[in-house]
Design a protein around this motif. Structure first.
Motif, short mmCIF file in Angstrom:
data_model
loop_
_atom_site.label_atom_id
_atom_site.label_comp_id
_atom_site.label_asym_id
_atom_site.label_seq_id
_atom_site.Cartn_x
_atom_site.Cartn_y
_atom_site.Cartn_z
N VAL A 173 10.82 29.27 48.60
CA VAL A 173 10.35 28.16 49.13
C VAL A 173 11.25 26.93 49.38
CG1 VAL A 173 8.60 26.61 48.92
CG2 VAL A 173 8.01 28.97 48.80
N ALA A 174 11.39 26.49 50.59
CA ALA A 174 12.27 24.83 50.57
C ALA A 174 11.16 23.88 50.62
CB ALA A 174 13.05 25.07 51.49
N ILE A 175 11.51 22.79 50.14
CA ILE A 175 10.69 21.57 50.18
C ILE A 175 11.83 20.57 50.60
CG2 ILE A 175 9.10 22.12 48.59
CD1 ILE A 175 10.52 20.32 46.37
N CYS A 176 11.33 19.59 51.27
CA CYS A 176 12.41 18.56 51.96
C CYS A 176 11.80 17.51 52.58
CB CYS A 176 13.22 19.16 53.06
SG CYS A 176 12.23 19.84 54.38
N GLY A 177 12.54 16.17 52.63
CA GLY A 177 12.14 15.27 53.15
C GLY A 177 11.67 15.34 54.88
N SER B 268 5.02 7.18 57.30
CA SER B 268 5.73 6.19 56.61
C SER B 268 7.06 5.73 56.93
CB SER B 268 5.63 6.70 54.97
OG SER B 268 6.10 7.73 54.98
N SER B 269 7.38 4.76 56.78
CA SER B 269 8.83 4.43 57.29
C SER B 269 9.79 5.06 56.20
CB SER B 269 8.91 2.70 56.98
OG SER B 269 8.93 2.67 55.55
N LEU B 270 11.11 5.25 56.94
CA LEU B 270 12.08 5.92 56.11
C LEU B 270 12.57 5.17 54.92
CD1 LEU B 270 14.29 7.87 56.11
CD2 LEU B 270 15.58 6.18 57.29
N ARG B 271 12.58 4.06 54.97
CA ARG B 271 12.54 3.19 53.52
C ARG B 271 11.61 3.60 52.59
NH1 ARG B 271 12.97 -3.47 53.19
NH2 ARG B 271 13.27 -3.48 50.99
N ARG B 272 10.29 3.48 52.88
CA ARG B 272 9.24 3.89 52.19
C ARG B 272 9.55 5.54 51.62
NH1 ARG B 272 5.92 3.30 48.03
NH2 ARG B 272 3.50 3.98 48.23
N SER B 273 9.75 6.17 52.34
CA SER B 273 9.89 7.72 52.21
C SER B 273 10.93 8.07 51.27
CB SER B 273 9.99 8.34 53.40
OG SER B 273 8.85 8.44 54.17
N MET B 274 12.02 7.16 51.28
CA MET B 274 13.21 7.42 50.22
C MET B 274 13.15 6.55 49.01
SD MET B 274 16.22 7.42 53.12
CE MET B 274 17.36 7.73 51.89
N GLU B 275 11.95 6.01 48.72
CA GLU B 275 11.56 5.13 47.43
C GLU B 275 11.53 6.21 46.39
OE1 GLU B 275 8.48 2.57 47.90
OE2 GLU B 275 9.30 1.11 49.03
#
Length: 385
Positions: free
Chosen positions: A324-328, A352-359
């Motif tokens: 299994v692979a998990i990813c953004g 969600s925004s990229l900024r939010r997703s990368m928090e």
């Protein structure tokens, strides 16, 4: 149940170790009886050194001082270990020539050199290395690797016959003569050089290093054209001096042509995922595993240039371990991914925004939630058996 976790970093968000820990914690909340084994994985560069320091076997860090791509003093440690019963040195090109050390511009493009990398290789040789692994990626140089050859003893002369000094981008000097190339290459007759990369770009030409990454490293259209022509000219010198034609070899364009310079010394391309997996003992850890979980910021499918994650997924499949692979982010190209024994999950739960997703905290929560659901599905499948 035995679960093996080996995630790549989520770039600019989470390290490999942080992803692994989030997955591990989530598994234990569902089933504290699960045997969890972790390993790191990386597509190279400086992250690769960090992963190997954490998960490699009998790794020693060698402190080393040299110069960076702009000729400034820099601490650039590398690693040593034993691999296949021989001393191995592991060097990341980005430790001296990293793009993070400059603001790419036409000025940096004509100055940046790989000389510092050559001094690392020279030091490793002096310490008795019989194998040298070069972890490529994330460099800011476009000198065709000529600087590293100069550091190893190859001499370059200008049109007036003067020896060109160190810490210069030799492609910007319009050198006219190369000496000692054969004698330097002979120093590596009994040394195995492995160039870890997944690119298929050749050294020069319309698909080569300059035309692929030159602008990203600050080059102008004219600079790129000139440098590409001079790199092609250098490979013609290699053909003449060493009777070695490397012009069409895939992968030698990596890191502004550093791959090509290493190939002149006998270096061979190796898939990054394969060598990293071996160094962290992933094949051994996958033995008797019931599930393999990996992850990365973005997963895609490009058969000619497979990502390290695709390579470790293939390894798990070959060992008959469900993977299994998990990813953004799941790239659209994954629609064509042929491995039907692999499942891929995005950790995103809502738009969600990229900024939010990368928090960091937000990403960790999302990883834990998707992991929880993966383990529940696994338990349901095992219960049905």
């Amino acid at each position: 149940m035995k679960v093996v976790i080996a995630a790549d970093a989520f770039k600019d968000c989470l390290s490999s170790e942080e992803v692994n820990e989030a997955v591990r914690e989530s598994i234990f909340k569902i089933d504290p009886e699960v045997e969890v084994v972790t390993a790191g994985i990386s597509d190279g560069a400086l992250d690769g050194l960090d992963v190997l320091k954490r998960w490699g076997r009998e790794i020693e860090e060698i402190p080393f001082k040299t110069t960076d791509l702009m000729g400034r003093p820099v601490d650039a440690p590398y690693l040593t270990t034993n691999y296949k019963k021989a001393p191995l040195a592991i060097i990341a090109t980005a430790s001296t020539a990293g793009k993070h050390r400059i603001l790419p511009s036409p000025g940096s493009f004509i100055r940046a050199t790989s000389f510092g990398l050559g001094t690392q290789i020279r030091d490793a040789l002096g310490r008795g290395a019989k194998r040298i692994l070069i972890l490529t990626g994330e460099t800011g140089v476009s000198d065709g690797g000529l600087g590293l050859l100069q550091a190893l003893g190859v001499n370059f002369y200008d049109e007036e016959g003067h020896l060109i000094g160190r810490d210069k981008n030799l492609l910007a000097t319009n050198f006219k003569e190369v000496r000692n190339l054969e004698s330097v290459a002979q120093q590596f007759n009994h040394v195995e050089i492995m160039i870890a990369t997944n690119t298929d770009r050749p050294y020069a030409g319309y698909r080569g290093a300059q035309r692929t990454w030159g602008m990203d490293k600050g080059g102008t259209k004219k600079q790129i054209e000139v440098f590409d022509k001079r790199m092609d000219g250098f490979f013609m010198t290699v053909i003449k001096e060493l009777n070695l034609d490397l012009r069409d070899v895939a992968g030698l364009g990596v890191d502004g042509g550093i791959g090509g310079a290493l190939a002149v010394l006998g270096g061979q391309i190796v898939p990054t995922g394969d060598i990293m997996a071996n160094l962290v003992g992933l094949p051994q850890k996958l033995e008797d595993a019931d599930l393999f979980i990996t992850g990365t910021g973005k997963i895609s499918h490009h058969p000619q240039t497979p990502h390290v994650i695709n390579q470790v997924l293939d390894l798990a499949t070959k060992m008959s371990v469900p993977a299994v692979a998990i990813c953004g982010q799941v790239d659209n190209s994954m629609r064509h991914y042929p491995n039907e024994k692999v499942a891929v999950f995005s950790i995103q739960r809502r738009p969600s925004s990229l900024r939010r997703s990368m928090e960091t905290r937000y990403a960790i929560v999302n990883i834990k939630i998707v992991t929880r659901n993966i383990i529940r599905l696994m338990n349901m499948a095992r219960a049905e058996k």
